[in-house]
Design a protein around this motif. Structure first.
Motif, PDB file in Angstrom:
ATOM      1  N   ARG A 160     -70.546  14.400   4.819  1.00  0.00           N
ATOM      2  CA  ARG A 160     -70.034  13.560   5.872  1.00  0.00           C
ATOM      3  C   ARG A 160     -70.992  12.117   5.980  1.00  0.00           C
ATOM      4  NH1 ARG A 160     -72.461  16.395   9.486  1.00  0.00           N
ATOM      5  NH2 ARG A 160     -74.481  15.317   9.577  1.00  0.00           N
ATOM      6  N   ASN A 161     -72.384  12.275   5.266  1.00  0.00           N
ATOM      7  CA  ASN A 161     -72.913  10.918   5.195  1.00  0.00           C
ATOM      8  C   ASN A 161     -72.521  10.199   3.974  1.00  0.00           C
ATOM      9  OD1 ASN A 161     -74.524  11.806   7.347  1.00  0.00           O
ATOM     10  ND2 ASN A 161     -76.255  12.966   6.277  1.00  0.00           N
ATOM     11  N   SER A 162     -71.902  10.821   3.051  1.00  0.00           N
ATOM     12  CA  SER A 162     -71.358  10.087   1.784  1.00  0.00           C
ATOM     13  C   SER A 162     -70.295   9.489   2.223  1.00  0.00           C
ATOM     14  CB  SER A 162     -71.108  11.008   0.892  1.00  0.00           C
ATOM     15  OG  SER A 162     -72.065  11.836   0.203  1.00  0.00           O
ATOM     16  N   LEU A 163     -69.302   9.953   3.232  1.00  0.00           N
ATOM     17  CA  LEU A 163     -67.883   9.364   3.425  1.00  0.00           C
ATOM     18  C   LEU A 163     -68.012   8.378   4.647  1.00  0.00           C
ATOM     19  CD1 LEU A 163     -65.485  12.209   2.976  1.00  0.00           C
ATOM     20  CD2 LEU A 163     -66.172  10.444   1.363  1.00  0.00           C
ATOM     21  N   PHE A 164     -69.163   8.687   5.693  1.00  0.00           N
ATOM     22  CA  PHE A 164     -69.130   7.944   6.871  1.00  0.00           C
ATOM     23  C   PHE A 164     -70.571   7.184   6.920  1.00  0.00           C
ATOM     24  CE2 PHE A 164     -65.900  11.182   7.498  1.00  0.00           C
ATOM     25  CZ  PHE A 164     -64.984  10.299   8.057  1.00  0.00           C
ATOM     26  N   PRO A 165     -71.016   6.130   6.283  1.00  0.00           N
ATOM     27  CA  PRO A 165     -72.309   5.560   6.393  1.00  0.00           C
ATOM     28  C   PRO A 165     -72.528   5.218   7.740  1.00  0.00           C
ATOM     29  CG  PRO A 165     -71.001   4.862   4.641  1.00  0.00           C
ATOM     30  CD  PRO A 165     -69.974   5.415   5.396  1.00  0.00           C
ATOM     31  N   SER A 166     -73.717   5.203   8.207  1.00  0.00           N
ATOM     32  CA  SER A 166     -74.110   4.669   9.502  1.00  0.00           C
ATOM     33  C   SER A 166     -73.954   3.442   9.682  1.00  0.00           C
ATOM     34  CB  SER A 166     -75.592   5.159   9.883  1.00  0.00           C
ATOM     35  OG  SER A 166     -76.493   4.535   8.969  1.00  0.00           O
ATOM     36  N   GLY A 167     -73.598   2.681  10.943  1.00  0.00           N
ATOM     37  CA  GLY A 167     -73.634   1.520  11.600  1.00  0.00           C
ATOM     38  C   GLY A 167     -72.199   0.975  11.078  1.00  0.00           C
ATOM     39  N   ILE A 168     -71.140   1.732  10.596  1.00  0.00           N
ATOM     40  CA  ILE A 168     -69.788   1.176  10.614  1.00  0.00           C
ATOM     41  C   ILE A 168     -69.083   1.206  11.935  1.00  0.00           C
ATOM     42  CG2 ILE A 168     -67.639   1.452   9.092  1.00  0.00           C
ATOM     43  CD1 ILE A 168     -70.040   0.770   7.581  1.00  0.00           C
ATOM     44  N   PRO A 169     -68.145   0.106  12.191  1.00  0.00           N
ATOM     45  CA  PRO A 169     -67.476   0.214  13.478  1.00  0.00           C
ATOM     46  C   PRO A 169     -66.597   1.222  13.596  1.00  0.00           C
ATOM     47  CG  PRO A 169     -67.695  -2.166  12.652  1.00  0.00           C
ATOM     48  CD  PRO A 169     -68.415  -1.289  11.633  1.00  0.00           C
ATOM     49  N   PHE A 171     -63.547   1.532  14.503  1.00  0.00           N
ATOM     50  CA  PHE A 171     -62.010   1.274  13.897  1.00  0.00           C
ATOM     51  C   PHE A 171     -61.911   0.982  12.348  1.00  0.00           C
ATOM     52  CE2 PHE A 171     -64.143  -2.816  14.623  1.00  0.00           C
ATOM     53  CZ  PHE A 171     -63.754  -3.680  13.552  1.00  0.00           C
ATOM     54  N   LEU A 172     -63.156   0.929  11.758  1.00  0.00           N
ATOM     55  CA  LEU A 172     -63.253   0.923  10.296  1.00  0.00           C
ATOM     56  C   LEU A 172     -63.735   2.071   9.520  1.00  0.00           C
ATOM     57  CD1 LEU A 172     -64.797  -2.790   9.863  1.00  0.00           C
ATOM     58  CD2 LEU A 172     -62.307  -1.977   9.339  1.00  0.00           C
ATOM     59  N   GLN A 173     -63.971   3.097  10.260  1.00  0.00           N
ATOM     60  CA  GLN A 173     -64.692   4.170   9.740  1.00  0.00           C
ATOM     61  C   GLN A 173     -63.614   4.984   8.777  1.00  0.00           C
ATOM     62  OE1 GLN A 173     -66.256   6.683  12.671  1.00  0.00           O
ATOM     63  NE2 GLN A 173     -68.070   5.557  12.922  1.00  0.00           N
ATOM     64  N   TRP A 174     -62.533   5.270   9.019  1.00  0.00           N
ATOM     65  CA  TRP A 174     -61.668   5.815   8.078  1.00  0.00           C
ATOM     66  C   TRP A 174     -61.222   5.111   6.859  1.00  0.00           C
ATOM     67  CZ3 TRP A 174     -61.310  10.872   8.378  1.00  0.00           C
ATOM     68  CH2 TRP A 174     -61.374  11.622   9.288  1.00  0.00           C
ATOM     69  N   PHE A 175     -61.300   3.832   7.179  1.00  0.00           N
ATOM     70  CA  PHE A 175     -61.091   3.050   5.964  1.00  0.00           C
ATOM     71  C   PHE A 175     -62.191   2.710   4.890  1.00  0.00           C
ATOM     72  CE2 PHE A 175     -61.349  -1.127   4.185  1.00  0.00           C
ATOM     73  CZ  PHE A 175     -60.005  -1.262   3.097  1.00  0.00           C
ATOM     74  N   VAL A 176     -63.340   2.896   5.449  1.00  0.00           N
ATOM     75  CA  VAL A 176     -64.635   2.826   4.581  1.00  0.00           C
ATOM     76  C   VAL A 176     -64.594   4.246   4.231  1.00  0.00           C
ATOM     77  CG1 VAL A 176     -66.921   2.935   4.846  1.00  0.00           C
ATOM     78  CG2 VAL A 176     -65.619   1.196   5.758  1.00  0.00           C
ATOM     79  N   ALA A 177     -64.519   5.254   4.681  1.00  0.00           N
ATOM     80  CA  ALA A 177     -64.234   6.769   4.357  1.00  0.00           C
ATOM     81  C   ALA A 177     -63.461   6.953   2.777  1.00  0.00           C
ATOM     82  CB  ALA A 177     -63.766   7.710   5.478  1.00  0.00           C
ATOM     83  N   LEU A 178     -62.354   6.329   3.121  1.00  0.00           N
ATOM     84  CA  LEU A 178     -61.307   6.194   1.900  1.00  0.00           C
ATOM     85  C   LEU A 178     -61.843   5.689   0.686  1.00  0.00           C
ATOM     86  CD1 LEU A 178     -58.619   6.794   0.662  1.00  0.00           C
ATOM     87  CD2 LEU A 178     -57.701   4.912   1.726  1.00  0.00           C
ATOM     88  N   LEU A 179     -62.515   4.450   1.039  1.00  0.00           N
ATOM     89  CA  LEU A 179     -63.214   3.547  -0.160  1.00  0.00           C
ATOM     90  C   LEU A 179     -64.270   4.431  -0.708  1.00  0.00           C
ATOM     91  CD1 LEU A 179     -63.078  -0.058   1.386  1.00  0.00           C
ATOM     92  CD2 LEU A 179     -61.501   1.208  -0.320  1.00  0.00           C
ATOM     93  N   GLU A 180     -65.217   5.037   0.199  1.00  0.00           N
ATOM     94  CA  GLU A 180     -66.378   5.871  -0.055  1.00  0.00           C
ATOM     95  C   GLU A 180     -65.903   6.989  -1.021  1.00  0.00           C
ATOM     96  OE1 GLU A 180     -69.474   5.234  -0.168  1.00  0.00           O
ATOM     97  OE2 GLU A 180     -69.282   3.448   0.891  1.00  0.00           O
ATOM     98  N   PHE A 181     -64.735   7.678  -0.687  1.00  0.00           N
ATOM     99  CA  PHE A 181     -64.544   8.937  -1.379  1.00  0.00           C
ATOM    100  C   PHE A 181     -63.969   8.621  -2.658  1.00  0.00           C
ATOM    101  CE2 PHE A 181     -60.924  11.328  -2.671  1.00  0.00           C
ATOM    102  CZ  PHE A 181     -61.334  12.714  -2.626  1.00  0.00           C
TER     103      PHE A 181
END
Length: 270
Positions: A160-169, A171-181
């Motif tokens: 969870r922490n690898s894919l969803f860094p803290s402080g991300i809005p 509406f951007l969380q799933w997009f960032v999660a994909l990039l982080e993955f």
């Protein structure tokens, strides 16, 4: 396309008796032992075995009779071990975690180093890491160690922490999660593999090119072409020294990136 071009060049060289350039087929040598069995060995496999045996033998001889006042051989072995312990493990992970992961970091560093250095040893002259099996295996080990360290530190929060860094809005969380993955779980092992593999492949091709050209200019072309042979010979020796640097640097990069990934996995936020 590259394979086809290499085939055409090789066939042309065979037909006219001229210069034979190195090709991608350098890394697909014929089987020399146990042909037709699951244990078939090529020249590169034998070089990998030689490098592994040499590594084990050197460390066994250097550590079997440890003395308070070390001899020269023991001192060299201890310097190598201290370099990995203090320069990589303790420097990035601290003493406690550095000691935990020191065996895997030491194994990675010296395995890559010994496999790389065979590329400039006369009679061997190709790196054991110049085919994908070894870089891929080490990348998988590095990746598995990173995941193990993260799960061990935070069983429920690592992914969870690898894919969803803290402080991300939101509406951007799933997009960032994909990039982080992609970045964390896909690109890391791929880049570890390809960085080492391509460096050693290119290094071998360059050395073969310089020394094959030297042989051609001196013993086939003759006459004033020998002047060019002197130039390619000088470049060959210079590039050999450069390859020694690359062999050490790639071992250091592989080990230190593994340590960095472990450090990220066991950081407090995980």
């Amino acid at each position: 396309m590259f394979t086809l071009a290499a085939t055409l060049i090789a066939k042309t060289a065979e037909n006219d008796g001229g210069f034979h350039p190195p090709s991608i087929f350098e890394f697909f040598p014929p089987v020399v032992l146990f042909e037709g069995t699951p244990f078939a060995l090529t020249r590169i496999h034998l070089i990998q075995i030689i490098a592994t045996v040499a590594l084990i033998l050197i460390f066994w001889l250097g550590t079997r009779r440890m003395q308070i006042v070390p001899g020269r051989f023991q001192s060299v072995v201890e310097m190598g071990l201290d370099f990995v312990r203090n320069g990589i493990a303790h420097d990035l992970l601290g003493r406690k975690d550095g000691n935990r992961f020191l065996p895997i970091l030491t194994t990675i560093f010296f395995m890559v180093l010994f496999m790389n250095i065979t590329g400039i040893i006369p009679g061997l002259q190709i790196a054991g890491t110049s085919i994908i099996a070894v870089p891929l295996l080490l990348a998988i080990v590095s990746y598995a160690t990173f995941v193990y360290a993260g799960v061990k530190k935070s069983p429920s929060g690592f992914v969870r922490n690898s894919l969803f860094p803290s402080g991300i809005p939101v509406f951007l969380q799933w997009f960032v999660a994909l990039l982080e993955f992609l970045s964390t779980f896909i690109i890391r092992p791929v880049t570890l593999t390809l960085r080492l593999l391509m460096n050693m492949m290119v290094g071998h091709l360059m050395l073969v090119l310089f020394f094959s050209a030297t042989w051609f200019f001196f013993f086939t072309a003759g006459s004033w072409w020998s002047l060019l042979g002197a130039g390619t010979l000088a470049f060959g020796f210079a590039f050999t020294v450069f390859e020694i640097l690359v062999a050490v640097l790639q071992a250091y990069i592989f080990a230190i990136l593994t340590a960095v990934y472990i450090q990220l996995a066991i950081a407090d936020e995980h």
